[in-house]
Each structure stands twice: as structure tokens, then as C-alpha cells.
Scaffold this motif. Structure first.
Motif, PDB file in Angstrom:
ATOM      1  N   VAL A 207       0.862  -1.181   0.000  1.00 63.55           N
ATOM      2  CA  VAL A 207       0.000   0.000   0.000  1.00 63.55           C
ATOM      3  C   VAL A 207       0.898   1.231   0.000  1.00 63.55           C
ATOM      4  N   THR A 208       0.716   2.091  -0.978  1.00 61.23           N
ATOM      5  CA  THR A 208       1.607   3.252  -1.082  1.00 61.23           C
ATOM      6  C   THR A 208       0.891   4.569  -0.795  1.00 61.23           C
ATOM      7  N   LYS A 209      -0.418   4.579  -0.992  1.00 60.82           N
ATOM      8  CA  LYS A 209      -1.143   5.838  -0.777  1.00 60.82           C
ATOM      9  C   LYS A 209      -1.220   6.174   0.708  1.00 60.82           C
ATOM     10  N   ILE A 210      -0.832   7.384   1.036  1.00 60.76           N
ATOM     11  CA  ILE A 210      -0.796   7.808   2.437  1.00 60.76           C
ATOM     12  C   ILE A 210      -2.177   7.678   3.076  1.00 60.76           C
ATOM     13  N   GLU A 211      -3.207   8.144   2.336  1.00 58.59           N
ATOM     14  CA  GLU A 211      -4.566   8.122   2.906  1.00 58.59           C
ATOM     15  C   GLU A 211      -5.000   6.686   3.196  1.00 58.59           C
ATOM     16  N   ALA A 212      -4.627   5.773   2.291  1.00 60.47           N
ATOM     17  CA  ALA A 212      -5.008   4.370   2.487  1.00 60.47           C
ATOM     18  C   ALA A 212      -4.336   3.807   3.737  1.00 60.47           C
ATOM     19  N   LEU A 213      -3.075   4.156   3.932  1.00 59.38           N
ATOM     20  CA  LEU A 213      -2.350   3.678   5.121  1.00 59.38           C
ATOM     21  C   LEU A 213      -2.938   4.298   6.397  1.00 59.38           C
ATOM     22  N   GLU A 214      -3.283   5.563   6.307  1.00 59.04           N
ATOM     23  CA  GLU A 214      -3.902   6.221   7.471  1.00 59.04           C
ATOM     24  C   GLU A 214      -5.213   5.546   7.839  1.00 59.04           C
ATOM     25  N   LYS A 215      -5.941   5.132   6.803  1.00 53.28           N
ATOM     26  CA  LYS A 215      -7.222   4.456   7.040  1.00 53.28           C
ATOM     27  C   LYS A 215      -6.991   3.109   7.754  1.00 53.28           C
TER      28      LYS A 215
ATOM     29  N   ARG B  31      -6.568   0.997  15.208  1.00 55.63           N
ATOM     30  CA  ARG B  31      -6.879   1.654  16.489  1.00 55.63           C
ATOM     31  C   ARG B  31      -8.262   1.228  16.998  1.00 55.63           C
ATOM     32  N   ILE B  32      -9.208   1.114  16.091  1.00 52.21           N
ATOM     33  CA  ILE B  32     -10.550   0.649  16.496  1.00 52.21           C
ATOM     34  C   ILE B  32     -10.464  -0.773  17.050  1.00 52.21           C
ATOM     35  N   ASP B  33      -9.699  -1.616  16.357  1.00 50.98           N
ATOM     36  CA  ASP B  33      -9.492  -2.993  16.849  1.00 50.98           C
ATOM     37  C   ASP B  33      -8.868  -3.010  18.237  1.00 50.98           C
TER      38      ASP B  33
ATOM     39  N   LEU C 117     -12.986   7.497  16.956  1.00 44.08           N
ATOM     40  CA  LEU C 117     -12.160   6.867  15.915  1.00 44.08           C
ATOM     41  C   LEU C 117     -12.938   6.656  14.619  1.00 44.08           C
ATOM     42  N   GLU C 118     -14.257   6.511  14.744  1.00 41.46           N
ATOM     43  CA  GLU C 118     -15.061   6.239  13.543  1.00 41.46           C
ATOM     44  C   GLU C 118     -15.494   7.506  12.823  1.00 41.46           C
ATOM     45  N   LYS C 119     -15.123   8.643  13.387  1.00 40.89           N
ATOM     46  CA  LYS C 119     -15.509   9.920  12.758  1.00 40.89           C
ATOM     47  C   LYS C 119     -14.918  10.045  11.361  1.00 40.89           C
TER      48      LYS C 119
ATOM     49  N   VAL D  31      -7.537   8.749  20.584  1.00 46.11           N
ATOM     50  CA  VAL D  31      -8.671   8.781  21.511  1.00 46.11           C
ATOM     51  C   VAL D  31      -8.398   9.928  22.478  1.00 46.11           C
ATOM     52  N   SER D  32      -9.215  10.971  22.387  1.00 44.46           N
ATOM     53  CA  SER D  32      -8.889  12.236  23.071  1.00 44.46           C
ATOM     54  C   SER D  32      -8.562  12.063  24.552  1.00 44.46           C
TER      55      SER D  32
END
Lengths: 309, 273
Positions: free
Chosen positions: B3-11, B17-19, B271-273, B245-246
Motif C-alpha cells: 500500500v503506497t497511498k498515504i490516505e489508504a495507510l492512514e485508514k 486503532r478501532i481494533d 475513531l469512527e468519525k 482517543v482524546s
């Protein structure tokens, strides 16, 4: 028996591991700045690219060996017993035994027979600590021939092993062609007046005691327990049934060592009084090996006295 | 599957984090703070950097990863599941009696876990053994080792650092998850590390400082490590404990406890925002 010739089991180890290095190129050796004393220098000279001097960092050495083992190497890691089983206990436990990795810990300079270096260097608790660790097999050879056998044989086991070796030169007990089997004890003699369960440097003392006692009309057998774990229950129980007096002798604390292991077997399977000779809840001290064995009553004389002779 | 796209990796990192929150919540115990801080690093390693094949978790030539801070395994387990080493539903058995997902990672129970860890300070030594093996056998695989910053108070880490340097392990990359907190408080007050970068430099490492919660900077750090020859690399990754998580961020109370139901719901909603 060839009790006239003496070799230290650390020397036998150094030579055996060099021979093994020729047979199996996955064998590597690690040491912690003690290769001249543990005798791994013999391997290092022959196979410098497969020898790793980790410096004075025993914990690093054991965990590094674990890393090697995950990649298919067969690491033999050596230092003095007090620094292996003691200082690196947590690494042996968590990096090696819990993941069940193929690391061979060959710890030299065990027991008071280290001699003049004194208490800080005389490991008296390693059998106790090592035999409580799941997955770990524990060996305590008594002479040159047996040490060579064990060092080679454990390379064929895929799993962690601890081998307890001595600094001091001790008699060569067995003929070159003597047969051993990991997990079995070696019974010497068939006397029915008593059994002397012995391990490591104390086996030769037990054999001396056996000869002295024979001259006095007392006939005992000696059982050389060279595999501390898994222990040979069958031989222990049989000898307890066949003989009167039971004595254990070891260059180790009377707590948790060979004597305790024998008592564990007998108390469950064939309850019988056992006399344990070993270091009695005290630290060691400086002196030469022979003097110390006499001082701490782990020699032939102590055994003979325990038979009331 | 690089995976090279930054947004995809951030996702992906966000899903991890949700897990983490879900598995620790369902387990009723575990270590969310340090797991959240290293989620981006693990994402980049497993989805962008490492030469691995989840179908062959024991392949001899694979890159290795040692999670020296083993208590942060919720992050590793989720990463491995997402990468395809095992089914994601297994994650919710974490820390349960019949689960393979132990409270600290067990290499003999979980596909993709390259080393059993848990007792701090041992991972770098283990990684060294792997990295030397790679060189001895001319296999060319790389070895990554993630340390906690509190963890480097363990003396063995520095014994190992000397070994990495002695053997010129340029196939080894250490990452320090530098979130500045440990169980008893902030690191400087418990036992200060002072200058981590200079420490590794003086131990013979190529040192790279990054924002360890910034995917782009993490990729760049690993790319630079790969190009370094003749010496090991240490990436000092500045991170935020509890990241994402704030109410967990920079709060040491979340080092090793599970959220209650309301806290769990709030964390997931953030996290789901």
C-alpha cells in the motif's frame, strides 16, 4: 574405570563442540568474554566466523542465541554457570524456554569446585533453577567420555538444553565405547547395601567410596545421574527397592538439586529415607577444589562416614 | 500487496486503532496507550515496508519483526489479522482462556509473530541474532525491532546495541516508540532517558528522528534506514501515547487498563468519525 586419568569436563566440551562444528555447519558458539576459561576458544580458532564473543553481556548472549535459533542456527552459549543460570535466568526463561527454542546453554565452572575464585563464582543453585523450567532438559555429566556424548547428542534434540560443566579436572570414569542414553542413568555395580545417587564431579567420589566400602565388607552401587531432567525414575525406584541405604551427593545446594529430585521421585513412588550430601544452605569459599570438597563434605570420605564406617 | 497511498495507510492505522479499543474492551484488560501510539508504525511496516507473505508466515527469506514491547500486542494482532495472517474475528478472543492470542505474543501460537516477547529489554538482542543469521546465510532479509521508550531503561538494550554496532547490522532497524510515558508516570520523572538520539549515536547507530504518528515521515524513515550501509539504524519516533482517543492521549492512566462501556463507546465514536 580409568580413574587414573583426569580431564575437566569444560575441556571435553571445548573439544567436542569443535568436532561437532565440523559435522554440522549450523552449529554456532557464543561466549561472554570467557572463551579461554569455558574452552570455547577451541571452536573459535577453528571456526571464527561461527563464533560470537558477546563481551561481558550474558543476558544479551542468551537472547541473541534465541534469535539465532529462530533462524535455524543451533547456538551453543557458554559462560560460567553463575552468570548463565543466575544472571541470565529471565532470558533463559522468557527468550529460550517459553518459546521452546533450540538453544544449548553449556555452563562451565559450576559448584564449589570452581575453587579459589570463591563464593561469587561458585554456582550452587543452577540445577534447582534450571529444572523448574518447562521445555528445558538438564544434563550434568560426570566425565570426559560422557560430556562428549552429551554435547553431540543434544545437537540432535530440537529444543533447549542446559549442560552443567566443571572447572576442575576429574577422573575419566568411562571407556571410550561406553554407551549412554539421554534421559537414562548409569548404574555402576550391583551392591545391595546401599545406593549412592551422584552427579557431575561427585560421581568419581562416589566410586572411590564404593571401593573403600567394599574393602570393609559393605557393598554399594553408584548411580550416575547425568540427565537431571527428565530424570530416570525407573532406575531410581528400582535401586531404592533393591538396596538398603540411599545417599545422594552433588556439588550443589541440598535444596532443589539432585537430592531434592530423588526425594521427589521416591516420596511419591516408593517412600524411603534419603540422606542428601551437598552444600548445606551456605555460600562457598576460596580454596582448591579438593580441599573444598572435603570441607563441605561432598567427597568419598563423607560418603564412607555416612555408612558408619 | 504494498500500500503506497498515504490516505489508504492512514485508514488502515485507524482501523487498527478501532481494533485495539475493541479487543482490550472485550478482554477487560490489556494495554491500549502504547498500542495506539505505535499503530502507525506497524501499519507502515506490514503494509508498505516489509517483505512478507501471510500465506507463508515461516518463509526463510522473509523480513522479521520483533515487538520487544510485547504488551502492545493488541496493535500487532490487529495488524497481522488485517494483513491476512489469520481471521479478524479471532481478535475478540484476546486474553481469553482458550485463545491463541495471549496477553503477550507467543510465536508458537500466532502465525506471523516472529518472536515470543513480554519481558522487556530482550527484543533487540533477539533481533541481532536474526540479523546476523541473515548475513551469515546471505539471505538479505531485514529485521525490525520496536522498543518502548520506558523499555530502554533495561540495561540489556544497551548490551544489545553494542552488539548491533559490532556486527555492523545495516539490515537491522530499531524503532523507539517515544511516547514519553511509562506506568509510574512520565519518563523523565521515573528515570530520565535524557538524550535518546545521542545515546544511540554514541552506540554506533545511524539515528533518524521522526514524528511516529505521521505515515509519510515513517515511510521516509524506513526508506532512509534501508539505504544506510555498514551500521544499524535507530528511528526515534516521537509519538503520542493513546493517539486517536482524546481522553487517552498523553494520559498515563491508559497504559494498562481497559475502557468501561461508556468510555469504550466514546473512544469508538471518536475513531469512527
Amino acid at each position: 574405570m580409568r580413574l587414573d586419568k583426569k580431564i575437566a569436563t569444560r575441556q571435553s566440551y571445548g573439544e567436542a563442540i569443535k568436532d561437532l562444528g565440523k559435522e554440522n555447519e549450523n552449529i554456532i558458539v557464543l561466549d561472554a568474554d570467557l572463551s579461554t576459561a569455558t574452552k570455547t576458544e577451541i571452536f573459535a580458532k577453528e571456526y571464527p566466523n561461527r563464533f560470537f564473543d558477546m563481551g561481558i553481556s550474558e543476558q544479551d548472549m542468551i537472547s541473541t542465541a534465541a534469535g539465532f535459533a529462530t533462524c535455524g542456527k543451533i547456538p551453543y552459549a557458554s559462560t560460567f554457570a553463575v552468570f548463565a543460570a543466575g544472571r541470565a535466568y529471565d532470558q533463559i526463561r522468557n527468550s529460550v524456554c517459553y518459546p521452546n527454542l533450540n538453544v544449548k546453554i553449556c555452563a562451565t565452572h559450576a559448584g564449589i569446585t570452581v575453587g579459589p575464585d570463591g563464593a561469587t563464582h561458585q554456582m550452587l543453585e543452577d540445577i534447582a533453577m534450571m529444572r523448574t523450567l518447562p521445555n528445558l532438559k538438564v544434563f550434568s555429566p560426570s566425565d570426559d567420555v560422557q560430556t562428549r556424548f552429551i554435547i553431540k547428542e543434544i545437537s540432535k534434540i530440537n529444543g533447549p538444553c542446559y549442560v552443567r560443566l566443571a572447572r576442575t579436572a576429574t577422573p575419566v570414569i568411562y571407556d571410550e565405547n561406553e554407551q549412554f542414553e539421554l534421559g537414562k542413568a548409569k548404574q555402576i555395580g550391583k551392591g545391595e547395601d546401599g545406593t549412592i545417587f551422584a552427579t557431575g564431579v561427585c560421581v568419581a567420589e562416589a566410586l572411590k567410596a564404593k571401593e573403600i566400602l567394599e574393602k570393609k565388607g559393605v557393598f554399594v552401587r553408584v548411580v550416575d545421574i547425568y540427565t537431571i531432567k527428565p530424570i530416570d525414575k525407573e532406575t531410581i525406584i528400582r535401586c531404592a527397592k533393591e538396596t538398603n541405604k540411599i545417599i545422594t551427593i552433588e556439588d550443589h545446594s541440598i535444596y532443589g538439586g539432585l537430592g531434592s529430585a530423588i526425594c521427589e521421585v521416591l516420596s511419591e513412588e516408593y517412600p524411603k529415607k534419603v540422606t542428601r550430601l551437598g552444600i548445606n544452605d551456605t555460600f562457598g569459599k576460596s580454596g582448591n577444589a579438593e580441599e573444598l570438597m572435603k570441607y563441605f563434605k561432598i567427597d568419598a570420605e563423607a560418603i564412607v562416614k555416612n555408612f558408619g564406617m | 500487496m504494498k500500500v503506497t497511498k498515504i490516505e489508504a495507510l492512514e485508514k488502515i492505522a485507524n482501523e487498527i486503532r478501532i481494533d485495539i479499543i475493541k479487543t482490550v474492551y472485550n478482554a477487560g484488560s490489556g494495554h491500549p496507550g502504547g498500542s495506539l501510539s505505535c499503530a502507525d508504525i506497524l501499519t507502515v511496516l506490514y503494509f508498505n515496508q516489509m517483505n512478507i507473505n501471510p500465506q507463508e508466515p515461516k518463509a526463510e527469506g522473509r523480513d522479521r519483526f520483533v515487538l520487544s514491547k510485547g504488551h502492545c500486542c493488541p496493535a500487532l494482532y490487529s495488524t497481522l489479522a488485517k494483513r491476512g495472517y489469520f481471521k479478524e474475528d479471532i481478535l475478540q478472543t484476546f486474553r481469553k482462556i482458550d485463545s491463541n492470542l495471549q496477553g503477550h505474543p507467543d510465536m508458537n501460537k500466532v502465525p506471523g509473530v516472529d518472536m515470543t516477547t513480554g519481558s522487556l529489554g530482550q527484543g533487540l538482542s533477539i533481533a541481532n541474532g536474526m540479523a546476523i543469521s541473515s548475513k551469515m546465510d546471505s539471505m538479505g532479509y531485514r529485521v525490525y525491532c520496536l522498543l518502548g521508550d520506558g523499555e530502554i531503561q533495561e540495561g540489556q538494550v544497551w548490551e544489545a546495541a553494542m552488539t548491533s554496532s559490532k556486527y555492523k547490522l545495516d539490515n537491522l532497524c530499531v524503532i523507539v516508540d517515544n511516547n514519553n510515558l511509562q506506568i509510574d508516570g512520565d519518563i523523565q520523572s521515573v528515570k530520565g532517558l535524557n538524550k535518546i538520539e545521542q545515546k544511540f549515536e554514541s552506540f554506533g547507530f545511524n539515528v533518524i528522528s521522526i514524528d511516529g504518528n505521521n505515515i509519510e515521515q515513517i515511510i521516509d524513515g524506513f526508506d532512509r534506514a534501508k539505504m544506510t550501509k555498514g551500521m544499524p539504524t535507530a528511528i526515534i519516533a516521537k509519538t503520542i501515547k493513546g493517539k486517536g482517543v482524546s481522553f487517552m492521549e498523553n494520559n498515563v492512566a491508559w497504559h494498562g487498563k481497559a475502557p468501561k462501556e461508556d468510555e469504550y463507546k466514546l473512544a469508538i465514536s471518536e475513531l469512527e468519525k
